[in-house]
Design an enzyme around this catalytic site. Structure first.
Site, PDB file in Angstrom:
ATOM      1  N   ASP A 123      46.461  24.092  40.492  1.00 60.04           N
ATOM      2  CA  ASP A 123      45.866  24.708  39.559  1.00 60.04           C
ATOM      3  C   ASP A 123      44.974  26.145  39.402  1.00 60.04           C
ATOM      4  O   ASP A 123      43.835  25.401  39.888  1.00 60.04           O
ATOM      5  CB  ASP A 123      44.692  22.899  38.892  1.00 60.04           C
ATOM      6  CG  ASP A 123      44.448  23.261  37.070  1.00 60.04           C
ATOM      7  OD1 ASP A 123      45.570  23.276  36.333  1.00 60.04           O
ATOM      8  OD2 ASP A 123      43.969  23.146  36.556  1.00 60.04           O
ATOM      9  N   GLU A 156      47.937  23.284  60.293  1.00 58.73           N
ATOM     10  CA  GLU A 156      48.347  21.949  61.214  1.00 58.73           C
ATOM     11  C   GLU A 156      48.869  21.207  60.966  1.00 58.73           C
ATOM     12  O   GLU A 156      48.923  19.865  62.308  1.00 58.73           O
ATOM     13  CB  GLU A 156      46.588  21.829  61.308  1.00 58.73           C
ATOM     14  CG  GLU A 156      45.094  22.854  61.546  1.00 58.73           C
ATOM     15  CD  GLU A 156      43.598  22.159  61.612  1.00 58.73           C
ATOM     16  OE1 GLU A 156      44.143  20.772  61.989  1.00 58.73           O
ATOM     17  OE2 GLU A 156      43.306  22.619  60.932  1.00 58.73           O
TER      18      GLU A 156
HETATM   19  C1  NOJ Z   1      46.616  24.229  33.956  1.00 60.56           C
HETATM   20  C2  NOJ Z   1      47.156  22.579  33.844  1.00 60.56           C
HETATM   21  O1  NOJ Z   1      48.627  22.605  34.189  1.00 60.56           O
HETATM   22  C3  NOJ Z   1      46.530  22.523  32.563  1.00 60.56           C
HETATM   23  O2  NOJ Z   1      46.850  21.190  31.829  1.00 60.56           O
HETATM   24  C4  NOJ Z   1      45.080  22.370  32.446  1.00 60.56           C
HETATM   25  O3  NOJ Z   1      44.673  22.019  31.042  1.00 60.56           O
HETATM   26  C5  NOJ Z   1      44.384  23.471  33.195  1.00 60.56           C
HETATM   27  N1  NOJ Z   1      44.526  24.146  33.891  1.00 60.56           N
HETATM   28  C6  NOJ Z   1      42.599  23.492  33.105  1.00 60.56           C
HETATM   29  O4  NOJ Z   1      42.965  22.446  34.106  1.00 60.56           O
END
Ligand code: NOJ
Length: 525
Positions: free
Chosen positions: A192, A242
């Site tokens: 993310d 790994e």
């Molecule tokens: C990207 C994610 O896809 C989204 O849904 C989220 O709100 C933000 N990152 C923050 O984590």
């Protein structure tokens, strides 16, 4: 051939996929029961959005415990059983990891609040006596004060404090979390906000941060795409190497500059990343050709396979976007009319295009049903923090997260007993899995057929492509040895090049390909 170079990957937005216990929220039991559906759809892997213990201030992207499953979704034992079941069906499992921020209810943040200014606990986050001028991605300022007068940074919601990646404790913790899940058999991680972990030293102001265009600014800003972030992924790649069999990383970076984007995909960093340039692109031949060329070229230089993405849980569904006059995705809009029949037709053509291009293809749940964006959700049921933080100016992302219609004539269409966490439009009975499975011309039947052909065709997946000569408004390319894809984005039907038709998004008209349609052909070599 390594699987992650050409997999078709299905995005499961867990709370909206399938509900196993009838409480109206999707869960692991629901997903487990629908694994045969995904196997039969013909995808190779699943990416499951965050399943961790969370107060759900941002749909689970606010994690309170990275080693526990939220009770609304199930238990750790069920997650382990899911991984085993998926593997039994020949499906790989990619899970989401959220390293930029934790929940404010994470024990680390709670300890930081208690420990007070200057403490080692606060050094895991970004606490300051004065905020800088950074805006939150979700609207409003990126700083919130705490009881003793200090402020903490959150690039997203106030319930998502940003971690301080200059503190080695943070990386040590995440490497341990990666191992925790690798040891349980996951095949990879979707990272993310992969470009934002590291911030510019001293957290300087962003020049012109108040300008509306700031969100679109290129790399190297104080709050994103810092060169130091690459060190993290080099270390993570070593860790992953790994493990046997091979595991993978897919990065989520909204980095506009294709060259800077490709830096994340160097051979010792991430394996792949979402191609948002393609997702954002207008449904126009020249614009698509440019994005495809740029993507293929920059990925080739770092030997990484491209990915092709049309939708996800953060953007307006592409059936709706493609039915508009302006088909680009620049930001979420709810005030633009959309011709859904046209959007659906283009979505069919786009699906075949995305599956024919070299590399990975992503299917966001509901793409295979042709679901449109839902705009008329009651304000009190909306859950996306974007809606609240912008005072409803941005409706947020709930409209692309409405639970899937599985079966039956009325909501909740086999999702939950008394209704789903977001209401589904009554007319979705036409779009349910049950009604589409019985219809050879449905979007679902097209996806099933095309994914089957994609898997069987040696020319598809990883590899090279070559443009064929074509008239204006037409994209035609060859995947060696003998596969041809033609997309008609012009206004008139077109003649086809030689070859045997394999799959078409629309019926041919007198042997010609109609507008907004794609065909796959096999040419003898
Ligand atoms: C990207 C994610 O896809 C989204 O849904 C989220 O709100 C933000 N990152 C923050 O984590």
């Amino acid at each position: 051939m390594t699987w992650w170079r050409d997999a078709a990957i299905y995005q499961v937005y867990l709370r909206s996929f399938a509900d196993g216990n009838g409480d109206g929220v999707g869960d692991l039991a629901g997903l487990r029961s629908r694994l045969p559906y995904l196997r039969d759809l013909g995808v190779d892997a699943l990416w499951i959005t965050p399943w961790y213990a969370s107060p759900m201030a941002d749909g689970g992207y606010d994690v309170a415990d990275y080693r526990a499953i939220d009770p609304v979704f199930g238990s750790l034992a069920e997650a382990e059983a899911l991984i085993a079941d998926a593997h039994g069906h020949g499906l790989k499992v990619i899970i989401d990891i959220v390293p930029n921020h934790t929940s404010d209810e994470h024990p680390w943040f709670q300890a930081a609040l208690r420990a007070g200014r200057g403490s080692p606990e606060r050094r895991r986050y970004h606490f300051r006596d004065e905020p800088n001028n950074w805006p939150s991605r979700f609207g409003g300022p990126a700083w919130t004060p705490v009881a003793d007068g200090q402020w903490y940074l959150h690039l997203f919601d106030a319930k998502q404090p940003d971690l301080n990646w200059e503190n080695p404790e943070v990386n040590a913790e995440f490497e341990s979390v990666l191992r925790f899940w690798l040891d349980r058999g996951v095949d990879g991680f979707r990272i993310d906000v992969a470009d934002r972990l590291v911030k510019a030293a001293g957290l300087p102001d962003i020049p012109g941060a108040a300008a509306p265009s700031y969100m679109d600014r290129g790399g190297g800003q104080p709050d994103k795409d810092r060169p130091e972030v690459h060190e993290i992924y080099r270390a993570w790649r070593l860790l992953l190497s790994e493990y046997e069999p091979e595991r993978t990383f897919v990065g989520e970076m909204w980095v506009r500059d294709a060259e800077r984007f490709a830096l994340y995909l160097r051979p010792d960093e991430l394996h792949t990343a979402f191609n948002f340039a393609f997702l954002k692109c207008a449904w126009e031949a020249e614009a698509l050709r440019d994005v495809i060329d740029r993507t293929v070229e920059t990925h080739h230089r770092v030997a990484a396979p491209p990915t092709w993405v049309l939708s996800n849980h953060d953007v307006t569904r592409h059936v709706t976007r493609y039915g508009r006059n302006d088909t680009r995705f620049t930001r979420r809009r709810h005030d633009l009319p959309s011709d859904l029949a046209l959007g659906t037709r283009r979505a069919r053509a786009a699906a075949l295009l995305s599956m024919a291009l070299p590399g990975n293809v992503y299917v966001y749940q509901g793409d295979e049903l042709g679901l449109p964006e839902v705009f008329d959700l009651p304000a009190e049921m909306r859950q996306d923090p974007v809606f609240k933080r912008t005072n409803g100016k941005d409706l947020g992302r709930d409209g692309c997260r409405v639970p899937l219609p599985w079966s039956g004539g009325e909501p909740p269409f086999g999702f939950g007993e008394d209704g789903s966490w977001l209401p589904q439009p009554a007319e979705w009975h036409r779009l349910s899995v049950e009604s589409q499975a019985a219809d050879a011309d449905s979007m679902l039947s097209l996806y099933r057929l095309a994914l089957r052909v994609r898997r069987a065709e040696p020319a598809l997946g990883d590899g090279r492509m070559r443009w064929l000569e074509s008239s204006e408004g037409v994209l035609a390319f060859m995947r060696p040895p003998g596969f041809v894809c033609v997309v008609n984005l012009a206004e008139e039907p077109i003649d086809l090049p030689p070859g045997t038709p394999l799959v078409a998004s629309m019926a041919l008209e007198d042997g010609r390909l109609p507008p907004d349609a794609t065909i796959w052909l096999r040419r003898s070599v």
